[in-house]
Design a protein around this motif. Structure first.
Motif, PDB file in Angstrom:
ATOM      1  N   ASP A  88      -6.989  -9.378  -0.464  1.00  9.08           N
ATOM      2  CA  ASP A  88      -6.843  -7.930  -0.566  1.00  9.08           C
ATOM      3  C   ASP A  88      -5.391  -7.516  -0.331  1.00  9.08           C
ATOM      4  OD1 ASP A  88      -9.538  -7.831  -1.035  1.00  9.08           O
ATOM      5  OD2 ASP A  88     -10.077  -7.019   0.929  1.00  9.08           O
ATOM      6  N   TYR A  89      -4.770  -8.137   0.662  1.00  7.69           N
ATOM      7  CA  TYR A  89      -3.362  -7.846   0.946  1.00  7.69           C
ATOM      8  C   TYR A  89      -2.486  -8.230  -0.245  1.00  7.69           C
ATOM      9  CZ  TYR A  89       1.335  -8.744   2.753  1.00  7.69           C
ATOM     10  OH  TYR A  89       2.691  -8.789   2.916  1.00  7.69           O
ATOM     11  N   SER A  90      -2.754  -9.366  -0.868  1.00  8.43           N
ATOM     12  CA  SER A  90      -1.984  -9.782  -2.034  1.00  8.43           C
ATOM     13  C   SER A  90      -2.146  -8.800  -3.189  1.00  8.43           C
ATOM     14  CB  SER A  90      -2.426 -11.182  -2.480  1.00  8.43           C
ATOM     15  OG  SER A  90      -1.828 -11.539  -3.702  1.00  8.43           O
ATOM     16  N   ALA A  91      -3.385  -8.338  -3.419  1.00  8.84           N
ATOM     17  CA  ALA A  91      -3.611  -7.346  -4.475  1.00  8.84           C
ATOM     18  C   ALA A  91      -2.849  -6.063  -4.162  1.00  8.84           C
ATOM     19  CB  ALA A  91      -5.104  -7.065  -4.604  1.00  8.84           C
ATOM     20  N   TRP A  92      -2.868  -5.664  -2.881  1.00  6.70           N
ATOM     21  CA  TRP A  92      -2.081  -4.494  -2.479  1.00  6.70           C
ATOM     22  C   TRP A  92      -0.597  -4.711  -2.785  1.00  6.70           C
ATOM     23  CZ3 TRP A  92       2.166  -4.213   0.590  1.00  6.70           C
ATOM     24  CH2 TRP A  92       2.654  -2.923   0.844  1.00  6.70           C
ATOM     25  N   PHE A  93      -0.102  -5.915  -2.505  1.00  8.63           N
ATOM     26  CA  PHE A  93       1.318  -6.222  -2.704  1.00  8.63           C
ATOM     27  C   PHE A  93       1.707  -6.036  -4.175  1.00  8.63           C
ATOM     28  CE2 PHE A  93       4.671  -8.589  -0.238  1.00  8.63           C
ATOM     29  CZ  PHE A  93       5.673  -8.488  -1.195  1.00  8.63           C
ATOM     30  N   PHE A  94       0.854  -6.490  -5.079  1.00 10.31           N
ATOM     31  CA  PHE A  94       1.132  -6.323  -6.504  1.00 10.31           C
ATOM     32  C   PHE A  94       1.142  -4.838  -6.886  1.00 10.31           C
ATOM     33  CE2 PHE A  94      -0.274 -10.835  -6.976  1.00 10.31           C
ATOM     34  CZ  PHE A  94       0.821 -11.309  -7.695  1.00 10.31           C
ATOM     35  N   VAL A  95       0.198  -4.066  -6.336  1.00  9.50           N
ATOM     36  CA  VAL A  95       0.152  -2.633  -6.631  1.00  9.50           C
ATOM     37  C   VAL A  95       1.408  -1.945  -6.079  1.00  9.50           C
ATOM     38  CG1 VAL A  95      -1.112  -0.484  -6.242  1.00  9.50           C
ATOM     39  CG2 VAL A  95      -2.372  -2.594  -6.710  1.00  9.50           C
ATOM     40  N   TRP A  96       1.818  -2.337  -4.874  1.00  7.81           N
ATOM     41  CA  TRP A  96       3.050  -1.799  -4.294  1.00  7.81           C
ATOM     42  C   TRP A  96       4.250  -2.139  -5.172  1.00  7.81           C
ATOM     43  CZ3 TRP A  96       6.585  -4.705  -0.605  1.00  7.81           C
ATOM     44  CH2 TRP A  96       7.629  -3.880  -0.137  1.00  7.81           C
ATOM     45  N   ASP A  97       4.310  -3.358  -5.650  1.00  7.85           N
ATOM     46  CA  ASP A  97       5.400  -3.778  -6.522  1.00  7.85           C
ATOM     47  C   ASP A  97       5.440  -2.919  -7.785  1.00  7.85           C
ATOM     48  OD1 ASP A  97       7.482  -6.014  -7.009  1.00  7.85           O
ATOM     49  OD2 ASP A  97       6.296  -6.062  -8.845  1.00  7.85           O
ATOM     50  N   ASP A  98       4.257  -2.596  -8.323  1.00  2.00           N
ATOM     51  CA  ASP A  98       4.195  -1.748  -9.508  1.00  2.00           C
ATOM     52  C   ASP A  98       4.641  -0.320  -9.196  1.00  2.00           C
ATOM     53  OD1 ASP A  98       3.275  -3.839 -11.086  1.00  2.00           O
ATOM     54  OD2 ASP A  98       1.155  -3.381 -10.699  1.00  2.00           O
ATOM     55  N   ARG A  99       4.260   0.204  -8.027  1.00  2.00           N
ATOM     56  CA  ARG A  99       4.702   1.553  -7.642  1.00  2.00           C
ATOM     57  C   ARG A  99       6.224   1.579  -7.512  1.00  2.00           C
ATOM     58  NH1 ARG A  99       3.296   5.725  -3.811  1.00  2.00           N
ATOM     59  NH2 ARG A  99       1.089   5.350  -4.277  1.00  2.00           N
ATOM     60  N   ASP A 101       8.334  -0.299  -9.016  1.00  4.58           N
ATOM     61  CA  ASP A 101       8.876  -0.372 -10.366  1.00  4.58           C
ATOM     62  C   ASP A 101       8.847   0.987 -11.054  1.00  4.58           C
ATOM     63  OD1 ASP A 101       9.619  -1.910 -12.907  1.00  4.58           O
ATOM     64  OD2 ASP A 101       7.725  -0.984 -13.502  1.00  4.58           O
ATOM     65  N   ARG A 102       7.697   1.667 -10.969  1.00  6.99           N
ATOM     66  CA  ARG A 102       7.587   2.973 -11.635  1.00  6.99           C
ATOM     67  C   ARG A 102       8.493   4.009 -10.973  1.00  6.99           C
ATOM     68  NH1 ARG A 102       6.755   2.282 -16.456  1.00  6.99           N
ATOM     69  NH2 ARG A 102       7.588   0.259 -15.824  1.00  6.99           N
ATOM     70  N   ASP A 103       8.628   3.975  -9.648  1.00  9.89           N
ATOM     71  CA  ASP A 103       9.536   4.902  -8.973  1.00  9.89           C
ATOM     72  C   ASP A 103      10.969   4.683  -9.444  1.00  9.89           C
ATOM     73  OD1 ASP A 103       7.568   6.211  -7.561  1.00  9.89           O
ATOM     74  OD2 ASP A 103       7.969   5.219  -5.645  1.00  9.89           O
ATOM     75  N   ARG A 108      12.524   8.216  -9.071  1.00  6.38           N
ATOM     76  CA  ARG A 108      11.890   8.992  -7.999  1.00  6.38           C
ATOM     77  C   ARG A 108      12.392   8.536  -6.634  1.00  6.38           C
ATOM     78  NH1 ARG A 108       6.439   8.712 -11.392  1.00  6.38           N
ATOM     79  NH2 ARG A 108       6.191   6.679 -10.416  1.00  6.38           N
ATOM     80  N   ALA A 109      13.647   8.841  -6.341  1.00  4.55           N
ATOM     81  CA  ALA A 109      14.265   8.381  -5.095  1.00  4.55           C
ATOM     82  C   ALA A 109      13.572   8.975  -3.873  1.00  4.55           C
ATOM     83  CB  ALA A 109      15.750   8.735  -5.086  1.00  4.55           C
ATOM     84  N   GLY A 110      13.210  10.246  -3.936  1.00  4.31           N
ATOM     85  CA  GLY A 110      12.554  10.891  -2.799  1.00  4.31           C
ATOM     86  C   GLY A 110      11.192  10.296  -2.516  1.00  4.31           C
ATOM     87  N   ALA A 111      10.416  10.048  -3.568  1.00  3.94           N
ATOM     88  CA  ALA A 111       9.087   9.461  -3.401  1.00  3.94           C
ATOM     89  C   ALA A 111       9.191   8.052  -2.823  1.00  3.94           C
ATOM     90  CB  ALA A 111       8.354   9.431  -4.738  1.00  3.94           C
ATOM     91  N   GLU A 354       2.854   7.488 -15.090  1.00  4.18           N
ATOM     92  CA  GLU A 354       3.490   8.749 -14.690  1.00  4.18           C
ATOM     93  C   GLU A 354       3.124   9.174 -13.266  1.00  4.18           C
ATOM     94  OE1 GLU A 354       5.803  10.129 -16.340  1.00  4.18           O
ATOM     95  OE2 GLU A 354       5.604   8.817 -18.072  1.00  4.18           O
ATOM     96  N   ALA A 355       1.837   9.095 -12.948  1.00  4.85           N
ATOM     97  CA  ALA A 355       1.368   9.723 -11.712  1.00  4.85           C
ATOM     98  C   ALA A 355       1.726   8.934 -10.459  1.00  4.85           C
ATOM     99  CB  ALA A 355      -0.147   9.917 -11.765  1.00  4.85           C
ATOM    100  N   ALA A 356       1.751   7.627 -10.547  1.00  2.00           N
ATOM    101  CA  ALA A 356       1.952   6.805  -9.335  1.00  2.00           C
ATOM    102  C   ALA A 356       3.257   7.133  -8.669  1.00  2.00           C
ATOM    103  CB  ALA A 356       1.916   5.319  -9.690  1.00  2.00           C
TER     104      ALA A 356
END
Length: 359
Positions: A88-99, A101-103, A108-111, A354-356
């Motif tokens: 679960d932590y690894s899956a979270w890590f990939f999602v964080w990496d994607d966020r 990337d999108r930021d 989106r420096a503030g976000a 867009e939304a992330a």
């Protein structure tokens, strides 16, 4: 159809010649934790429960991304509850990496700054962030509460120390991407050890064995060298496989990109050099593991504690070996690297573009 079965190294998958490593296929048999089928199902449910991916994305892409395969092929001897927490932590890590990337893509420096500070806070006090309005923070806190429950306070503090450094390294990556700065090869190699979280995955070897290693063992030159080589292989093989994706996405963090930008190599020459480094990691690990086996043998001094530590070190080494085959096959099975199948080569189809990160 699955490309492999429990405890098997067989595969029906054709690996592109430029990425094929016969030594990994022959010398590092592929194994899979027997809990894998439930692991995949439970992690998919966890991603939905924690709202880390939209339901439609989870349904369409989660299994094909093979995140649970990667971890189930690494920590093969872990107790089921430890294996689930790591997956679960690894899956979270990939999602964080994607966020992240999108930021960076959307500036989106503030976000990103808010997320960075919130993750630091959740790492130190996860119980206070379990219901945070940002699902990424709440999911991270949930992971930390679970991971912190397996070993002692010293391990927890070490893990936190290592992950604080990872968060700050991601911040350096963010600033590089916003400014279009390509790090030199030396700068990149130092940064990569943090953004790939070398010492996090190494730390997690210990709860997988149910044994916190004495500091003298954990920092023994033979042990640290083997651990580092297994992680360097993974990071650089990832660079080799993800180079097309990262060039398409205007990334600046890849060993190949640094070689092209600062060393004047052509794309073809850069691929050859990264591959050479990857192959060298494999060769050096095969030599280094002999030192770890000698260390494990020396620890078996006739005492109960010595025997337990010896067994734990041997188990850690076996899992370091697993990292080679698990990482290798993951890169050829996961939809995360199948750029040619994406509608837009610069935008992964499994992310909410867009939304992330907009909160």
């Amino acid at each position: 159809m699955r490309a492999f079965s429990y405890g098997s190294s067989s595969t029906a998958l054709a690996v592109p010649p430029a990425l094929s490593l016969p030594v990994v296929e022959s010398e590092f048999p592929r194994r899979l934790h027997p809990y894998w089928p439930r692991l995949q199902e439970n992690t998919r449910a966890w991603l939905l429960e924690k709202r880390l991916m939209p339901a439609g994305k989870v349904e369409e892409y989660a299994d094909g991304l093979r995140y649970t395969d990667l971890m189930a092929g690494y920590y093969t001897g872990a107790p089921d509850e430890v294996m689930q927490a790591i997956a679960d932590y690894s899956a979270w890590f990939f999602v964080w990496d994607d966020r992240h990337d999108r930021d960076a893509v959307h500036g989106r420096a503030g976000a990103w700054r808010k997320l960075r500070f919130r993750l630091h806070a959740a790492l130190d006090a996860p119980g206070e962030h379990l219901h945070h309005r940002d699902p990424l923070v709440a999911g991270f806190a949930d992971s930390m509460v679970r991971l912190y429950s397996f070993l002692g306070e010293k391990w927890n503090k070490r893990f936190a120390f290592h992950f604080h450094a990872v968060i700050e390294a991601y911040d350096r990556e963010f600033r590089n991407r916003i400014s279009g700065t390509v790090p030199t090869v030396a700068e990149y190699l130092e940064l990569r050890r943090l953004t790939f979280a070398h010492w996090i995955w190494t730390d997690l070897l210990e709860p997988s064995t149910g044994h916190e290693l004495p500091v003298g063992v954990r920092l023994h030159p033979a042990f640290t060298r083997a651990a580092l080589l297994s992680q360097e292989f993974a990071a650089w093989y990832n660079d080799l496989c993800s180079l097309p994706k990262e060039i398409a996405g205007d990334e600046v963090h890849n060993l190949g990109i640094s070689l092209i930008h600062h060393e004047g190599l052509t794309l073809e020459e850069a691929v050859t050099e990264v591959r050479r480094r990857v192959e060298e990691c494999v060769e050096q690990f095969l030599a280094a593991e002999k030192g770890v086996l000698r260390l494990a043998e020396s620890l078996a001094d006739g005492t109960v504690r010595g025997k337990e530590t010896s067994v734990a070190v041997t188990a850690c080494l076996e899992n370091m070996r697993n990292w080679f085959s698990s990482v290798y096959w993951f890169h050829h099975e996961s939809g995360r690297y199948m750029v040619d199948s994406w509608d837009d080569r610069s935008t992964p189809p499994y992310v909410n573009n867009e939304a992330a990160g907009g909160k």
